[in-house]
Design a protein around this motif. Structure first.
Motif, PDB file in Angstrom:
ATOM      1  N   GLN A  48       3.000  15.491   3.212  1.00  0.00           N
ATOM      2  CA  GLN A  48       1.362  16.138   3.121  1.00  0.00           C
ATOM      3  C   GLN A  48       0.799  15.244   2.198  1.00  0.00           C
ATOM      4  OE1 GLN A  48       1.117  20.406   2.403  1.00  0.00           O
ATOM      5  NE2 GLN A  48      -0.116  19.591   0.389  1.00  0.00           N
ATOM      6  N   PRO A  49       0.189  14.292   2.499  1.00  0.00           N
ATOM      7  CA  PRO A  49      -0.596  13.085   1.682  1.00  0.00           C
ATOM      8  C   PRO A  49      -1.537  14.024   0.677  1.00  0.00           C
ATOM      9  CG  PRO A  49      -0.594  12.671   3.888  1.00  0.00           C
ATOM     10  CD  PRO A  49      -0.514  13.878   3.805  1.00  0.00           C
ATOM     11  N   ASP A  50      -1.365  13.407  -0.645  1.00  0.00           N
ATOM     12  CA  ASP A  50      -2.399  14.080  -1.720  1.00  0.00           C
ATOM     13  C   ASP A  50      -3.975  13.836  -1.016  1.00  0.00           C
ATOM     14  OD1 ASP A  50      -0.592  14.691  -3.300  1.00  0.00           O
ATOM     15  OD2 ASP A  50      -0.782  12.905  -4.915  1.00  0.00           O
ATOM     16  N   PRO A  51      -4.917  14.619  -1.467  1.00  0.00           N
ATOM     17  CA  PRO A  51      -5.932  14.359  -0.727  1.00  0.00           C
ATOM     18  C   PRO A  51      -6.722  12.983  -1.006  1.00  0.00           C
ATOM     19  CG  PRO A  51      -6.113  16.370  -2.059  1.00  0.00           C
ATOM     20  CD  PRO A  51      -4.811  15.668  -2.165  1.00  0.00           C
ATOM     21  N   GLY A  52      -7.867  12.516  -0.103  1.00  0.00           N
ATOM     22  CA  GLY A  52      -8.405  11.509  -0.643  1.00  0.00           C
ATOM     23  C   GLY A  52      -7.851  10.048  -0.297  1.00  0.00           C
ATOM     24  N   TYR A  53      -6.653  10.068   0.282  1.00  0.00           N
ATOM     25  CA  TYR A  53      -6.055   8.688   0.273  1.00  0.00           C
ATOM     26  C   TYR A  53      -6.188   8.179   1.797  1.00  0.00           C
ATOM     27  CZ  TYR A  53      -3.387   8.533  -4.044  1.00  0.00           C
ATOM     28  OH  TYR A  53      -2.903   8.317  -5.245  1.00  0.00           O
ATOM     29  N   LEU A  54      -6.379   6.921   2.114  1.00  0.00           N
ATOM     30  CA  LEU A  54      -6.672   6.436   3.313  1.00  0.00           C
ATOM     31  C   LEU A  54      -5.022   6.381   3.925  1.00  0.00           C
ATOM     32  CD1 LEU A  54      -7.832   2.669   2.496  1.00  0.00           C
ATOM     33  CD2 LEU A  54      -8.885   4.555   4.278  1.00  0.00           C
TER      34      LEU A  54
ATOM     35  N   TYR B  86       0.652  -1.390  -0.022  1.00  0.00           N
ATOM     36  CA  TYR B  86      -0.066  -0.090  -0.051  1.00  0.00           C
ATOM     37  C   TYR B  86       0.892   1.076  -0.070  1.00  0.00           C
ATOM     38  CZ  TYR B  86      -3.538   3.594   1.078  1.00  0.00           C
ATOM     39  OH  TYR B  86      -4.169   4.672   0.731  1.00  0.00           O
ATOM     40  N   SER B  87       0.632   2.271  -0.813  1.00  0.00           N
ATOM     41  CA  SER B  87       1.485   3.275  -1.100  1.00  0.00           C
ATOM     42  C   SER B  87       0.500   4.712  -1.008  1.00  0.00           C
ATOM     43  CB  SER B  87       2.362   3.330  -2.020  1.00  0.00           C
ATOM     44  OG  SER B  87       1.564   3.345  -3.382  1.00  0.00           O
ATOM     45  N   VAL B  88       1.020   5.945  -0.582  1.00  0.00           N
ATOM     46  CA  VAL B  88       0.573   6.899  -0.490  1.00  0.00           C
ATOM     47  C   VAL B  88       1.417   8.229  -1.196  1.00  0.00           C
ATOM     48  CG1 VAL B  88      -0.555   8.950   0.866  1.00  0.00           C
ATOM     49  CG2 VAL B  88      -0.873   6.487   1.697  1.00  0.00           C
ATOM     50  N   PRO B  89       0.891   8.794  -2.110  1.00  0.00           N
ATOM     51  CA  PRO B  89       1.827   9.952  -2.693  1.00  0.00           C
ATOM     52  C   PRO B  89       1.463  11.255  -2.038  1.00  0.00           C
ATOM     53  CG  PRO B  89      -0.097   9.374  -4.226  1.00  0.00           C
ATOM     54  CD  PRO B  89      -0.190   8.538  -3.037  1.00  0.00           C
ATOM     55  N   GLY B  90       2.593  12.195  -2.057  1.00  0.00           N
ATOM     56  CA  GLY B  90       2.078  13.666  -1.632  1.00  0.00           C
ATOM     57  C   GLY B  90       3.532  14.331  -1.792  1.00  0.00           C
ATOM     58  N   LEU B  91       3.491  15.582  -0.953  1.00  0.00           N
ATOM     59  CA  LEU B  91       4.574  16.440  -1.018  1.00  0.00           C
ATOM     60  C   LEU B  91       5.274  16.557   0.258  1.00  0.00           C
ATOM     61  CD1 LEU B  91       5.077  19.003  -3.104  1.00  0.00           C
ATOM     62  CD2 LEU B  91       3.668  20.307  -1.671  1.00  0.00           C
ATOM     63  N   ILE B  92       6.549  16.602   0.256  1.00  0.00           N
ATOM     64  CA  ILE B  92       7.738  16.769   1.265  1.00  0.00           C
ATOM     65  C   ILE B  92       7.419  18.326   1.887  1.00  0.00           C
ATOM     66  CG2 ILE B  92       9.685  16.668   2.357  1.00  0.00           C
ATOM     67  CD1 ILE B  92       8.289  14.017   1.769  1.00  0.00           C
ATOM     68  N   VAL B  93       6.581  18.305   3.236  1.00  0.00           N
ATOM     69  CA  VAL B  93       6.623  19.813   3.733  1.00  0.00           C
ATOM     70  C   VAL B  93       7.578  20.053   4.949  1.00  0.00           C
ATOM     71  CG1 VAL B  93       4.256  20.202   2.938  1.00  0.00           C
ATOM     72  CG2 VAL B  93       4.798  18.952   5.030  1.00  0.00           C
ATOM     73  N   HIS B  94       7.721  21.077   5.326  1.00  0.00           N
ATOM     74  CA  HIS B  94       8.893  21.399   6.598  1.00  0.00           C
ATOM     75  C   HIS B  94       7.906  20.809   7.853  1.00  0.00           C
ATOM     76  CE1 HIS B  94      11.871  23.686   5.167  1.00  0.00           C
ATOM     77  NE2 HIS B  94      10.984  24.078   4.278  1.00  0.00           N
ATOM     78  N   GLY B  95       8.566  20.124   8.845  1.00  0.00           N
ATOM     79  CA  GLY B  95       8.138  19.927  10.064  1.00  0.00           C
ATOM     80  C   GLY B  95       8.294  20.695  11.174  1.00  0.00           C
ATOM     81  N   PHE B  96       8.836  20.311  12.218  1.00  0.00           N
ATOM     82  CA  PHE B  96       9.212  21.179  13.368  1.00  0.00           C
ATOM     83  C   PHE B  96      10.654  21.332  13.510  1.00  0.00           C
ATOM     84  CE2 PHE B  96       4.820  20.043  14.290  1.00  0.00           C
ATOM     85  CZ  PHE B  96       4.444  20.915  14.714  1.00  0.00           C
TER      86      PHE B  96
END
Ligand SMILES: Cc1cc2nc3c(=O)[nH]c(=O)nc-3n(C[C@H](O)[C@H](O)[C@H](O)COP(=O)(O)O)c2cc1C
Ligand SMILES: Nc1ncnc2c1ncn2[C@@H]1O[C@H](COP(=O)(O)OP(=O)(O)O)[C@@H](O)[C@H]1O
Length: 327
Positions: free
Chosen positions: A207-213, A182-192
């Motif tokens: 930051q997962p693409d919208p709509g993914y479990l 199982y895989s989820v695509p998205g964007l790498i964003v800044h953490g803390f």
């Protein structure tokens, strides 16, 4: 693979074909049986074969406003069909008007699409009030074959069972049904900014693409597909209870990797669940646990291929030709 998207009211000129029909969220082992049958019939008839699917999800049309989560986006479904060898990918706009066609109205749409042979699952329904079924296809004399349920020890393989497995963190069971992790695509964003400085484990925050479990909170061994290829990793889904004031994050430490990922499109693969998330007495205790998590992850990932069909082998950014798994 050729992709066509259209409404039933304006069907483009399509090649004669054998199509497998369904929503196909996940392209799991049951869905793949339909593709195998479509390919077999297409070879017999000397025609191209492919997929007939619908967008948006019928649930979104009939229950607007209800949150919907999927195993795959439409783009993921396209990529899977292509990797599995389909020649055509036809997306019919799913609207209330389309859904209220009579079974004969749907048969006419198939004819106008030049579908010479249809492959469906045993429980395929279509038309107003789901009046159309495999029996009505037979009655109408439409050339078709019906694929029976593919099962495992727990019953029929289904998108619903895969969703339940992912939600419960049982990513290995999900992978067995999917045929890939199982895989989820998205964007790498800044953490803390704690990972690298405080813990010695920089983590790329997704930051997962919208709509993914998302899999259940916890720690997983997996992979991260980046522009530079696929990397072994350990992934945390959680609220970082060792620290206060953190919302839910999905973050990965990539092994043997040291470059900037901010702003990059990536894909996280969840291969094995390692443990639940815990609150530690401080950064040092968490750090010692991360050292153990890394060792365990390396061990379970050794020789493991998260995507044996190469469905997502190209980098998510799709810029230029980039190395795939094993690179
Ligand atoms: C493999 C892995 C396991 C983790 N396990 C925990 C955990 O059990 N408890 C916890 O509070 N945080 C855990 N974390 C999250 C860290 O708290 C987090 O990476 C750290 O706060 C850095 O956050 P930042 O990227 O926002 O700087 C884990 C992170 C990773 C990558
Ligand atoms: N091995 C690695 N694993 C994950 N991220 C890495 C790695 N090496 C470098 N990075 C980079 O460092 C960033 C993470 O640093 P971190 O200290 O956790 O800060 P932040 O909280 O802003 O993510 C990642 O987003 C990525 O750009």
């Amino acid at each position: 693979m050729q992709i066509f998207r259209f409404s039933y009211t304006s069907i483009p000129c399509l090649p004669h074909s054998v199509l497998a029909a369904g929503f196909f969220d996940g392209f799991h082992q049951g869905h793949r049986a339909l593709l195998t049958e479509a390919k077999k019939q297409a070879e017999r008839l000397g025609l191209p074969w492919g997929v007939l699917t619908f967008d948006p999800d019928p649930w979104a049309v009939f229950r607007p406003g209800e949150p919907l989560e999927h195993i795959q986006s439409l783009e993921d479904r396209e990529r899977t069909a292509e990797a599995l060898g389909a020649n055509l990918f036809c997306i019919l706009d799913f609207t209330r008007a389309f859904a209220s066609l009579s079974p004969d109205g749907f048969h006419q749409v198939l004819k106008d699409m030049h579908v010479d042979y249809l492959v469906t699952g045993f429980d395929f329904r279509y038309g107003a009030r789901n009046a159309g079924s495999v029996q009505s296809l037979t009655k109408a004399g439409f050339a078709h074959s019906v694929v029976q349920a593919v099962t495992d020890l727990d019953g029929k393989i289904s998108s619903t069972r895969i969703e339940e497995a992912v939600r419960g963190g049982n990513v290995e069971a999900a992978a067995a049904m999917l045929g890939q992790d199982y895989s989820v695509p998205g964007l790498i964003v800044h953490g803390f900014g704690r990972g690298g400085k405080l813990l010695g484990f920089p983590t790329a925050n997704l930051q997962p693409d919208p709509g993914y479990l998302l899999p259940a909170r916890g720690v997983y061994a997996g992979f991260v597909q980046t522009d530079s290829g696929i990397h072994e990793a350990m992934i945390s889904v959680g609220v970082n209870p060792t620290f206060t004031g953190t919302g839910q994050t999905v973050e990965a430490f990539l092994f043997d990797f040291d470059s900037d990922l901010y702003g990059q499109r990536v894909r996280f693969y969840f291969s094995r669940r390692l443990r639940p998330e815990k609150r530690f007495d401080g950064p040092e205790a968490l750090k010692s646990q991360l050292v153990k998590d890394e060792a365990q992850s390396r061990q379970v990932l050794d020789g493991h291929d998260p995507d044996p069909d190469g469905v997502y082998a190209t980098a998510e950014s799709r810029q230029g030709s980039l190395p795939g798994p094993g690179a």
